[in-house]
Design a protein around this motif. Structure first.
Motif, PDB file in Angstrom:
ATOM      1  N   TYR A  76       0.853  -1.182   0.000  1.00 23.03           N
ATOM      2  CA  TYR A  76       0.000   0.000   0.000  1.00 23.03           C
ATOM      3  C   TYR A  76       0.888   1.232   0.000  1.00 23.03           C
ATOM      4  N   ILE A  77       0.696   2.121  -0.993  1.00 26.73           N
ATOM      5  CA  ILE A  77       1.510   3.333  -1.027  1.00 26.73           C
ATOM      6  C   ILE A  77       0.707   4.575  -0.659  1.00 26.73           C
ATOM      7  N   GLY A  78      -0.622   4.464  -0.554  1.00 26.30           N
ATOM      8  CA  GLY A  78      -1.408   5.591  -0.085  1.00 26.30           C
ATOM      9  C   GLY A  78      -2.708   5.753  -0.842  1.00 26.30           C
ATOM     10  N   GLY A  79      -3.714   6.301  -0.155  1.00 24.05           N
ATOM     11  CA  GLY A  79      -5.024   6.535  -0.763  1.00 24.05           C
ATOM     12  C   GLY A  79      -5.070   7.875  -1.456  1.00 24.05           C
ATOM     13  N   GLY A  80      -6.283   8.387  -1.635  1.00 24.51           N
ATOM     14  CA  GLY A  80      -6.443   9.665  -2.310  1.00 24.51           C
ATOM     15  C   GLY A  80      -6.424   9.502  -3.813  1.00 24.51           C
ATOM     16  N   TYR A  81      -7.331   8.696  -4.350  1.00 30.26           N
ATOM     17  CA  TYR A  81      -7.384   8.401  -5.782  1.00 30.26           C
ATOM     18  C   TYR A  81      -7.656   9.670  -6.585  1.00 30.26           C
ATOM     19  N   THR A  82      -6.786   9.976  -7.559  1.00 27.46           N
ATOM     20  CA  THR A  82      -6.919  11.184  -8.379  1.00 27.46           C
ATOM     21  C   THR A  82      -7.545  10.906  -9.741  1.00 27.46           C
ATOM     22  N   GLY A  83      -7.749   9.636 -10.075  1.00 32.99           N
ATOM     23  CA  GLY A  83      -8.210   9.268 -11.410  1.00 32.99           C
ATOM     24  C   GLY A  83      -7.084   8.744 -12.280  1.00 32.99           C
ATOM     25  N   PHE A  84      -5.835   8.925 -11.812  1.00 33.18           N
ATOM     26  CA  PHE A  84      -4.678   8.448 -12.575  1.00 33.18           C
ATOM     27  C   PHE A  84      -3.778   7.608 -11.673  1.00 33.18           C
ATOM     28  N   MET A  85      -3.266   6.505 -12.223  1.00 35.56           N
ATOM     29  CA  MET A  85      -2.369   5.614 -11.499  1.00 35.56           C
ATOM     30  C   MET A  85      -1.129   5.390 -12.361  1.00 35.56           C
ATOM     31  N   PRO A  86      -0.217   6.372 -12.385  1.00 36.46           N
ATOM     32  CA  PRO A  86       0.952   6.275 -13.270  1.00 36.46           C
ATOM     33  C   PRO A  86       1.856   5.111 -12.877  1.00 36.46           C
ATOM     34  N   LEU A  87       2.171   4.286 -13.857  1.00 35.77           N
ATOM     35  CA  LEU A  87       2.962   3.086 -13.627  1.00 35.77           C
ATOM     36  C   LEU A  87       3.864   2.877 -14.836  1.00 35.77           C
ATOM     37  N   ALA A  88       5.150   2.669 -14.590  1.00 37.23           N
ATOM     38  CA  ALA A  88       6.094   2.409 -15.683  1.00 37.23           C
ATOM     39  C   ALA A  88       7.025   1.289 -15.250  1.00 37.23           C
ATOM     40  N   ALA A  89       6.971   0.184 -15.963  1.00 36.33           N
ATOM     41  CA  ALA A  89       7.790  -0.973 -15.609  1.00 36.33           C
ATOM     42  C   ALA A  89       8.992  -1.078 -16.528  1.00 36.33           C
ATOM     43  N   GLN A  91      11.028  -3.915 -18.561  1.00 34.37           N
ATOM     44  CA  GLN A  91      10.849  -5.308 -18.964  1.00 34.37           C
ATOM     45  C   GLN A  91      12.123  -6.128 -18.837  1.00 34.37           C
ATOM     46  N   ASP A  92      13.267  -5.486 -18.559  1.00 31.43           N
ATOM     47  CA  ASP A  92      14.499  -6.241 -18.377  1.00 31.43           C
ATOM     48  C   ASP A  92      14.812  -6.488 -16.906  1.00 31.43           C
ATOM     49  N   THR A  93      14.016  -5.927 -15.995  1.00 30.35           N
ATOM     50  CA  THR A  93      14.157  -6.182 -14.556  1.00 30.35           C
ATOM     51  C   THR A  93      12.758  -6.334 -13.973  1.00 30.35           C
ATOM     52  N   ASN A  94      12.671  -6.584 -12.685  1.00 31.98           N
ATOM     53  CA  ASN A  94      11.376  -6.660 -12.017  1.00 31.98           C
ATOM     54  C   ASN A  94      11.114  -5.430 -11.153  1.00 31.98           C
ATOM     55  N   THR A  95      11.796  -4.334 -11.462  1.00 26.29           N
ATOM     56  CA  THR A  95      11.517  -3.072 -10.803  1.00 26.29           C
ATOM     57  C   THR A  95      10.472  -2.298 -11.610  1.00 26.29           C
ATOM     58  N   PHE A  96       9.813  -1.372 -10.949  1.00 29.24           N
ATOM     59  CA  PHE A  96       8.817  -0.552 -11.637  1.00 29.24           C
ATOM     60  C   PHE A  96       8.684   0.784 -10.923  1.00 29.24           C
ATOM     61  N   PHE A  97       8.272   1.798 -11.683  1.00 29.03           N
ATOM     62  CA  PHE A  97       8.043   3.137 -11.152  1.00 29.03           C
ATOM     63  C   PHE A  97       6.551   3.340 -10.919  1.00 29.03           C
ATOM     64  N   CYS A  98       6.231   4.036  -9.845  1.00 30.10           N
ATOM     65  CA  CYS A  98       4.854   4.445  -9.606  1.00 30.10           C
ATOM     66  C   CYS A  98       4.872   5.824  -8.959  1.00 30.10           C
ATOM     67  N   SER A  99       3.790   6.551  -9.116  1.00 35.78           N
ATOM     68  CA  SER A  99       3.717   7.915  -8.602  1.00 35.78           C
ATOM     69  C   SER A  99       2.524   8.052  -7.677  1.00 35.78           C
ATOM     70  N   TYR A 100       2.676   8.906  -6.674  1.00 33.19           N
ATOM     71  CA  TYR A 100       1.635   9.094  -5.674  1.00 33.19           C
ATOM     72  C   TYR A 100       1.552  10.564  -5.292  1.00 33.19           C
ATOM     73  N   VAL A 101       0.330  11.101  -5.227  1.00 34.09           N
ATOM     74  CA  VAL A 101       0.106  12.494  -4.859  1.00 34.09           C
ATOM     75  C   VAL A 101      -0.028  12.595  -3.341  1.00 34.09           C
ATOM     76  N   ILE A 102       0.744  13.490  -2.743  1.00 29.19           N
ATOM     77  CA  ILE A 102       0.748  13.680  -1.294  1.00 29.19           C
ATOM     78  C   ILE A 102      -0.294  14.724  -0.905  1.00 29.19           C
ATOM     79  N   GLY A 103      -1.185  14.348   0.021  1.00 29.68           N
ATOM     80  CA  GLY A 103      -2.170  15.277   0.567  1.00 29.68           C
ATOM     81  C   GLY A 103      -3.026  15.913  -0.501  1.00 29.68           C
ATOM     82  N   GLN A 104      -3.266  17.213  -0.352  1.00 27.31           N
ATOM     83  CA  GLN A 104      -4.062  17.970  -1.312  1.00 27.31           C
ATOM     84  C   GLN A 104      -3.149  18.585  -2.373  1.00 27.31           C
ATOM     85  N   PHE A 105      -2.441  17.701  -3.087  1.00 22.55           N
ATOM     86  CA  PHE A 105      -1.540  18.095  -4.169  1.00 22.55           C
ATOM     87  C   PHE A 105      -0.386  18.968  -3.672  1.00 22.55           C
TER      88      PHE A 105
END
Length: 366
Positions: A76-89, A91-105
């Motif tokens: 769990y990285i945090g609530g506060g759904y903005t309508g977007f869930m940016p995710l970038a993986a 394919q040559d590793t098992n790491t991935f990027f994700c973004s999360y908005v803190i508080g009220q932007f």
């Protein structure tokens, strides 16, 4: 079904197991407490509820022995759904990027997560920005961001941000090798991130769908040889980036195309429609017509694994995997800790999922 979660700070463990109508819960390897239910469905719902409660408290699920369709990771990285869930993986590793908005932007944070749920890198962006999409350019170690219809590149070497376009009324973003595709000042631009030069420009006029949304979607093929773009609700243009020859596909139905992807062998083009038709369309690039044997229900998101030739589609709480060599479905499984929507991206060995509950996960493919 059994789940074991760990609090990485205290090293405390919590496990829950379902067997039919019974649920067994234990802490730190101690004696399990038993709880009975009227049926297996009620027991399964209880397992999900209690697991989610622990995840929100900072526990992490990590199970590298998970079978196909089962979670390898939940964090769990945090609530506060903005309508977007940016995710970038990657394919040559098992790491991935994700973004999360803190508080009220107040700010946005970008995490590089590994397959154990550890945050390898944390980058902060100033507040009042909403990241719609992210794409990773491994060749240049640049994470491209589409923030409020402005394309920027975050260097993973020094943390500096370079802005490639001004803020636009609409946007698109794609990456292939060291090439990136975006929209800038009424033109589609293919930009070489290695040499910082423009490879291709094409002025386009974006049709307004239903009087409310501009139609713009563009994608590069996996090897960068082809580009597809859609600026009209009734057609898709395919560009050969070597000869600059263009061909046109007449869409099966007037609809707003929100995302596209080529199959790894460039035989098929998949398009996700947002308005007018919510299904995943498939077009044969040999005949430039729709594949009539291909039918999917309404979907929310999809992703393609280039090396494995897999397609994943999500709709109504389930993910279906397809083998792109046979175009046949393989396995289907439930997505855990999701309300309605999630974003998908393939890593080397897993399927990364980012849900509207604020949970990032990896699911085993085999």
């Amino acid at each position: 079904m059994e789940r074991t979660l760990t609090d990485r700070i205290t090293n405390k463990t919590w496990s829950i197991r379902q067997s039919g109508n019974q649920v067994y819960i234990a802490s730190n390897g101690g004696k399990a407490k038993e709880k009975g239910f009227d049926g297996p469905e009620q027991a399964a719902k209880y397992v999900q509820k209690e697991t989610w409660s622990r995840l929100k408290k900072g526990f992490v699920l990590h199970n590298p022995q998970a079978g196909a369709g089962q979670p390898v990771l939940h964090r769990y990285i945090g609530g506060g759904y903005t309508g977007f869930m940016p995710l970038a993986a990657t394919q040559d590793t098992n790491t991935f990027f994700c973004s999360y908005v803190i508080g009220q932007f107040e700010k946005a944070e970008i995490y590089l997560m590994d397959d154990q749920g550890e945050k390898q890198t944390t980058c902060e962006l100033p507040g009042k920005q909403l990241i719609f999409d992210m794409r990773y350019c491994a060749a240049q170690k640049i994470l491209l961001l589409n923030a409020d219809h402005q394309i920027a590149g975050l260097s993973l070497d020094n943390g500096e941000i370079e802005r490639y376009t001004p803020m636009m009324p609409t946007s698109t973003l794609s990456v292939s090798g060291s090439s990136a595709l975006w929209y800038d000042k009424s033109s589609l631009v293919v930009y070489d991130l290695g040499t910082n030069t423009i490879r291709y420009t094409r002025q386009v006029e974006c049709e307004k769908y239903g009087g409310h949304s501009l139609q713009l979607c563009a994608i590069l093929s996996h090897d960068g040889r082809l580009m597809a773009y859609c600026t009209r609700t009734d057609e898709i243009v395919i560009v050969d980036m070597t000869t600059m020859q263009e061909r046109t596909i007449a869409k099966d139905k007037n609809a707003m195309t929100s995302s596209m992807a080529f199959s790894p062998d460039d035989r098929w083009l998949f398009t996700q429609e947002q308005y007018g038709s919510w299904s995943l369309k498939c077009y044969d690039l040999n005949t430039m017509t729709g594949c009539r044997d291909w039918i999917t229900p309404e979907i929310k998101s999809f992703a393609i694994h280039e090396r494995r030739g897999l397609l994943a589609v999500y709709n109504y709480g389930k993910i279906q995997l397809f083998d792109l060599h046979t175009m046949k479905p393989t396995i289907a499984f439930e997505v855990e800790h999701v309300v309605k929507n999630c974003t998908l991206a393939f890593t080397k060995d897993y399927l990364a999922v980012y849900t509207d509950y604020g949970c990032v996960s990896l699911y085993a493919l085999a």
